[in-house]
Design a protein around this motif. Structure first.
Motif: not given
Ligand code: AFP
Length: 280
Positions: A135-137, A146, A149
């Protein structure tokens, strides 16, 4: 585990502040790989050590900037290996840099990695965490929000070939050239974090840091750089292998600062590596 990710977020905010404010001078010390340390390397290491030391579930921490692991809680469960400021030689030209974290149980062997994360300090600060999925934030004001994905496609378009070309083995040169002949584009900044982040976010490609005739075991360190990214690539649907075609996560840690040749990519490019390295 949640508290470790929270500590990584706190460290990231503090390191970003240090990058903006710290003078870019060298400390009077070298790290265990003999590289001269920037004050910023030392400060980033100190920040992470401080944040991780507050967590009772962590037994041991090991930093790329320290010669040996440190036990912080005899009764803790987790071992955290980290590179506090990877690519720090790029800070003075204002390119992106990063912090890398691997969370292990029992030992620092690849098979014992149970989660990993990295932070990119670029035009924006981003955090990528791999547990079950990747997951990328993005950091906005004081919170990591967030974004998406991360899932790799089976084939990408980018080619990021590391190490000194003069020292590449002939079969490695042929691999890199064959990808360019297929239309792959060169994308290599010299920072592992932004280079791999680009491949992950653009859906695929190959990042290679091979063994060379002057450094047969490559440059990138297993515990702090290679295993954490191998975990992320596998969880995102890609692959990560060494020059013998072995999954990087099957390698042992050996000496805490041991390196290994490494290849990270989507399935198509890793199949190409296997093909060109088969008779090497
Ligand atoms: P520095 O931390 O000394 O800048 O090295 C960065 C790094 O460990 C990794 O982030 C890069 O992928 C790799 O070295 C680049 O090495 P080459 O310049 O030999 O390709």
């Amino acid at each position: 585990m949640t508290e470790i990710i929270e500590a990584i977020k706190k460290s990231a905010k503090r390191i970003q502040k240090a990058i903006n404010e710290e003078e870019l001078t060298y400390a009077q010390s070298c790290n265990s790989s003999g590289e001269q340390q920037l004050k910023l390397d030392v400060q980033s290491d100190m920040i992470i050590e401080e944040e991780l030391s507050k967590i009772a579930s962590i037994k041991t921490i090991a930093s790329e900037e320290k010669s040996d692991p440190i036990t912080i809680n005899e009764n803790g469960t987790y071992l955290v290996g980290y590179d506090p400021l990877d690519g720090s030689s790029l800070v003075d030209v204002n390119l992106s840099v990063g912090s890398i974290f691997g969370i292990y149980e029992k030992s620092f062997d690849g098979k014992n990695l149970i989660a990993s994360a990295y932070v990119v300090y670029g035009p924006r600060v981003e955090l990528v965490v791999a547990g079950v999925k990747v997951e990328r934030f993005v950091l906005q004001e004081d919170n990591f929000i967030f974004m998406q994905e991360i899932c790799l496609k089976d084939k990408g378009k980018l080619n990021a070939p590391g190490a000194t070309q003069k020292h590449w083995y002939p079969h490695h040169k042929e691999l890199v050239e064959s990808l360019f002949q297929e239309g792959y584009r060169l994308r290599y900044s010299g920072g592992m974090v932004p280079d791999l982040h680009q491949i992950l976010c653009k859906g695929g490609g190959l990042f290679s840091y091979p063994g060379t005739n002057d450094k047969p075991e490559g440059k990138l360190r297993r515990v702090f750089e290679v295993f954490p990214f191998a975990y992320i690539f596998e969880k995102a649907g890609g692959e990560a292998i060494n020059d013998k075609g072995v999954r990087l996560l099957e390698l042992e840690c050996g000496n805490i600062h041991a390196t290994t040749p490494c290849f990270f990519g989507s399935k198509y490019e890793i199949e190409k590596v296997r093909e060109f390295y088969a008779n090497a």
